[in-house]
Enzyme design. Structure first.
Site, PDB file in Angstrom:
ATOM      1  N   ASN A   9       0.935  -1.011   0.083  1.00  0.00           N
ATOM      2  CA  ASN A   9       0.236   0.025   0.017  1.00  0.00           C
ATOM      3  C   ASN A   9       0.913   1.298   0.122  1.00  0.00           C
ATOM      4  OD1 ASN A   9      -1.694   2.037   0.318  1.00  0.00           O
ATOM      5  ND2 ASN A   9      -2.271   1.215   2.492  1.00  0.00           N
ATOM      6  N   TRP A  10       0.931   1.942  -0.839  1.00  0.00           N
ATOM      7  CA  TRP A  10       1.915   2.759  -1.008  1.00  0.00           C
ATOM      8  C   TRP A  10       1.420   4.349  -0.650  1.00  0.00           C
ATOM      9  CZ3 TRP A  10       4.133   3.045  -6.995  1.00  0.00           C
ATOM     10  CH2 TRP A  10       4.878   1.788  -7.232  1.00  0.00           C
ATOM     11  N   LYS A  11       0.065   4.239  -0.239  1.00  0.00           N
ATOM     12  CA  LYS A  11      -0.516   5.486   0.108  1.00  0.00           C
ATOM     13  C   LYS A  11      -0.241   6.561  -0.499  1.00  0.00           C
ATOM     14  CE  LYS A  11       0.109   3.036   4.682  1.00  0.00           C
ATOM     15  NZ  LYS A  11       0.231   3.248   6.281  1.00  0.00           N
ATOM     16  N   HIS A  96      -9.461   1.569   5.026  1.00  0.00           N
ATOM     17  CA  HIS A  96      -8.203   1.575   5.793  1.00  0.00           C
ATOM     18  C   HIS A  96      -8.478   2.745   6.789  1.00  0.00           C
ATOM     19  CE1 HIS A  96      -3.940   2.740   6.694  1.00  0.00           C
ATOM     20  NE2 HIS A  96      -3.767   1.528   6.016  1.00  0.00           N
ATOM     21  N   GLU A  98      -6.497   4.943   7.858  1.00  0.00           N
ATOM     22  CA  GLU A  98      -6.217   6.107   7.628  1.00  0.00           C
ATOM     23  C   GLU A  98      -7.334   6.911   7.017  1.00  0.00           C
ATOM     24  OE1 GLU A  98      -2.544   5.553   5.564  1.00  0.00           O
ATOM     25  OE2 GLU A  98      -1.751   5.022   7.420  1.00  0.00           O
ATOM     26  N   GLU A 165      -5.343  -4.717  10.432  1.00  0.00           N
ATOM     27  CA  GLU A 165      -4.133  -3.839  10.765  1.00  0.00           C
ATOM     28  C   GLU A 165      -4.410  -3.105  12.219  1.00  0.00           C
ATOM     29  OE1 GLU A 165      -2.196  -2.583   6.916  1.00  0.00           O
ATOM     30  OE2 GLU A 165      -3.834  -1.233   7.058  1.00  0.00           O
ATOM     31  N   GLY A 171       3.134   2.132  10.683  1.00  0.00           N
ATOM     32  CA  GLY A 171       4.074   3.106  10.657  1.00  0.00           C
ATOM     33  C   GLY A 171       4.884   3.503  11.786  1.00  0.00           C
ATOM     34  N   SER A 204       3.677  -2.240  10.345  1.00  0.00           N
ATOM     35  CA  SER A 204       5.021  -2.473  10.443  1.00  0.00           C
ATOM     36  C   SER A 204       5.771  -3.761   9.986  1.00  0.00           C
ATOM     37  CB  SER A 204       5.641  -1.975  11.883  1.00  0.00           C
ATOM     38  OG  SER A 204       5.290  -0.727  12.175  1.00  0.00           O
ATOM     39  N   GLY A 225       2.936  -1.080   4.059  1.00  0.00           N
ATOM     40  CA  GLY A 225       3.022   0.123   3.841  1.00  0.00           C
ATOM     41  C   GLY A 225       4.496   0.661   3.570  1.00  0.00           C
ATOM     42  N   GLY A 226       5.163   1.314   4.463  1.00  0.00           N
ATOM     43  CA  GLY A 226       6.499   1.720   4.198  1.00  0.00           C
ATOM     44  C   GLY A 226       7.511   0.959   3.526  1.00  0.00           C
TER      45      GLY A 226
HETATM   46  P1  13P Z   1       3.334   0.269   7.591  1.00  0.00           P
HETATM   47  O1  13P Z   1       3.628  -0.967   6.894  1.00  0.00           O
HETATM   48  O2  13P Z   1       4.116   1.441   7.140  1.00  0.00           O
HETATM   49  O3  13P Z   1       3.123   0.071   9.119  1.00  0.00           O
HETATM   50  O4  13P Z   1       1.748   0.693   7.166  1.00  0.00           O
HETATM   51  C1  13P Z   1       0.971  -0.457   7.407  1.00  0.00           C
HETATM   52  C2  13P Z   1      -0.438   0.073   6.389  1.00  0.00           C
HETATM   53  O5  13P Z   1      -0.995   0.893   6.836  1.00  0.00           O
HETATM   54  C3  13P Z   1      -0.815  -0.886   5.324  1.00  0.00           C
HETATM   55  O6  13P Z   1      -1.944  -0.461   4.821  1.00  0.00           O
END
Ligand code: 13P
Length: 242
Positions: A9-11, A96, A98, A165, A171, A204, A225-226
């Site tokens: 997930n590149w956000k 999600h 966010e 999640e 993050g 994470s 994510g990251g």
């Molecule tokens: P991280 O892997 O950066 O913690 O993000 C997780 C996430 O929100 C994937 O949708």
């Protein structure tokens, strides 16, 4: 055996130029990736068209990060499911944390989006998970059961992925213990009518913890994510050692 789904997930990261540079570095790592797993990249809307062209004929699937429930209409700023399928998108992240936290999304809107996505042939990835405060108050289980009940009301479970999640793990580098993630994912599975739905863990996920996460019997993949932003690190994750 349930399908394993490893999704990045590149956000709100990567321009088209950065996305093509990523693929140049990433694709060579996939030559020996076992076919028991599906690799998905959920990217910003603006990257989808170009990436769809570059990935044509490859095994990598494309995902969007949201979708509106109407097929068309006066909804400034929104994107519909047919707009996504037309350019080859197969998955879409829905609900999600966010989106819930910053954009007012609810279980009810997640439910509408899931149904619209499925109707167009997209596979929704529904995200659920608790805050640190809810966990400390012992509310994890009831919160997640509620999110599933409302988010999945009337939903076809034959075309669905769920991502657990925990918000406190996103993050932060504070990964949920893999056994605890396995326990919560088992609870999620017990709430479903189809036990074959792939359930991912997200929060994470990194190259150095993916093998342990994927060794858990209930965990069918990861939403990353990251660590999905760098070709070598996401390649290590999708090439996890079973
Ligand atoms: P991280 O892997 O950066 O913690 O993000 C997780 C996430 O929100 C994937 O949708």
């Amino acid at each position: 055996m349930r399908k394993k789904v490893l999704a990045g997930n590149w956000k709100m990261y990567k321009t088209q130029a950065e996305a093509s540079e990523f693929l140049e570095g990433f694709l060579p790592h996939l030559e020996d990736t076992p076919d028991d797993r599906e690799v998905v990249l959920c990217v910003p809307f603006t990257d989808l068209g170009l990436m769809s062209k570059i990935l044509h004929g490859s095994a990598i699937r494309l995902g969007a990060q949201n979708v509106h429930w109407e097929t068309a209409g006066a909804y400034t700023g929104e994107i519909s499911a047919p707009m996504l399928t037309e350019i080859g998108v197969r998955y879409v992240v829905i609900g999600h944390s966010e989106r819930r936290q910053y954009f007012g999304e609810t279980d009810e809107t997640a439910n509408l989006r899931i149904k619209a996505a499925q109707k167009a042939g997209l596979i929704p990835i529904l995200c659920v998970g608790e805050t640190k405060e809810q966990r400390d108050l012992g509310e994890t289980e009831s919160l997640i059961v509620g999110q599933l009940k409302e988010g999945l009301a009337g939903v076809d479970q034959s075309n669905l992925v769920i991502a657990y999640e925990p918000i406190w793990a996103i993050g932060t580098g504070d990964t949920c213990d893999s056994k605890e993630a396995n326990r919560v994912i088992g609870l999620i599975r017990s709430q479903l009518s189809n036990s074959g739905v792939p359930i991912q863990y997200g929060g994470s996920v990194k190259p150095d913890n993916i093998d342990e996460i994927m060794a858990q019997p209930e965990i069918d993949g990861a939403l990353v994510g990251g660590a999905s932003l760098q070709p070598a690190s996401f390649a290590r994750i999708v090439n996890y050692q079973a």
